[in-house]
Design a protein around this motif. Structure first.
Motif, short mmCIF file in Angstrom:
data_model
loop_
_atom_site.label_atom_id
_atom_site.label_comp_id
_atom_site.label_asym_id
_atom_site.label_seq_id
_atom_site.Cartn_x
_atom_site.Cartn_y
_atom_site.Cartn_z
N PRO A 1 0.80 -1.23 0.00
CA PRO A 1 0.00 0.00 0.00
C PRO A 1 0.83 1.28 0.00
O PRO A 1 0.49 2.25 -0.67
CB PRO A 1 -0.85 -0.09 1.26
N THR A 2 1.94 1.30 0.71
CA THR A 2 2.77 2.51 0.76
C THR A 2 3.38 2.79 -0.61
O THR A 2 3.35 3.92 -1.09
CB THR A 2 3.87 2.38 1.83
N VAL A 3 3.88 1.76 -1.25
CA VAL A 3 4.47 1.91 -2.58
C VAL A 3 3.39 2.34 -3.57
O VAL A 3 3.61 3.25 -4.39
CB VAL A 3 5.16 0.60 -3.03
N GLU A 4 2.22 1.71 -3.47
CA GLU A 4 1.12 2.07 -4.37
C GLU A 4 0.69 3.53 -4.16
O GLU A 4 0.40 4.24 -5.13
CB GLU A 4 -0.06 1.12 -4.16
N LEU A 5 0.68 3.98 -2.92
CA LEU A 5 0.33 5.36 -2.62
C LEU A 5 1.35 6.32 -3.24
O LEU A 5 0.98 7.31 -3.88
CB LEU A 5 0.26 5.58 -1.10
N VAL A 6 2.62 6.03 -3.07
CA VAL A 6 3.68 6.88 -3.62
C VAL A 6 3.60 6.91 -5.14
O VAL A 6 3.71 7.97 -5.76
CB VAL A 6 5.07 6.42 -3.13
N ILE A 7 3.40 5.77 -5.74
CA ILE A 7 3.28 5.70 -7.20
C ILE A 7 2.07 6.51 -7.66
O ILE A 7 2.15 7.27 -8.63
CB ILE A 7 3.21 4.24 -7.70
N GLY A 8 0.96 6.37 -6.97
CA GLY A 8 -0.24 7.13 -7.32
C GLY A 8 -0.01 8.63 -7.22
O GLY A 8 -0.42 9.40 -8.09
N LYS A 9 0.67 9.06 -6.16
CA LYS A 9 0.98 10.49 -5.99
C LYS A 9 1.89 10.97 -7.12
O LYS A 9 1.73 12.07 -7.64
CB LYS A 9 1.65 10.75 -4.64
N PHE A 10 2.87 10.14 -7.48
CA PHE A 10 3.79 10.51 -8.55
C PHE A 10 3.05 10.62 -9.89
O PHE A 10 3.27 11.56 -10.65
CB PHE A 10 4.93 9.49 -8.66
#
Length: 138
Positions: A10-19
């Motif tokens: 989830p953290t990686v997915e959140l960062v990717i989504g923000k990017f």
């Protein structure tokens, strides 16, 4: 036959989504910057904002007024009712919120549950909100 295990991060997915959102916003900014000034000024006029305010709102991004509905909710003001009865006022409040420079204070108060007690100290919409409260009382 073996089952595939999909692991969620989830953290990686959140960062990717923000990017991805950031890249999309940068592309939109680039498109607007390529627009000639006359067209940009006409759009600002159609929206009834100054070209400088429109430029700042575009730079701030599509979520730059997300705090306004949260603030109204914290204060017990029904946004849907306000949209129905005073749509131009709501649009102006969104503009003011989008241009606000005290987002960190606002977010901190939301997290602490103290927005209703402290918004008058920093919210540029405080006078409008106060006037709304007065009009409800009368």
């Amino acid at each position: 036959m073996t089952a595939k295990h999909e692991t969620s991060y989830p953290t990686v997915e959140l960062v990717i989504g923000k990017f991805v959102d950031w890249l999309k916003h940068r592309r939109e900014l680039s498109e607007i910057r390529r627009m000639n000034r006359t067209d940009f000024d006409m759009i600002a006029q159609d929206l009834r904002v100054s070209p400088d305010d429109l430029d700042r709102m575009v730079e701030a991004g599509p979520h730059s007024a997300d705090e306004m509905p949260k603030m109204l909710e914290a204060l017990g003001i029904d946004l849907n009712d306000l949209v129905r009865t005073k749509p131009l006022l709501v649009r102006d409040m969104e503009r003011v919120c989008a241009l606000c420079r005290d987002k960190a204070q606002c977010h901190g108060d939301f997290a602490a549950g103290t927005a209703a007690e402290h918004y008058k100290e920093y919210c540029p919409n405080a006078p409008t909100i106060e006037a709304l409260g007065e009009s409800v009382k009368h």
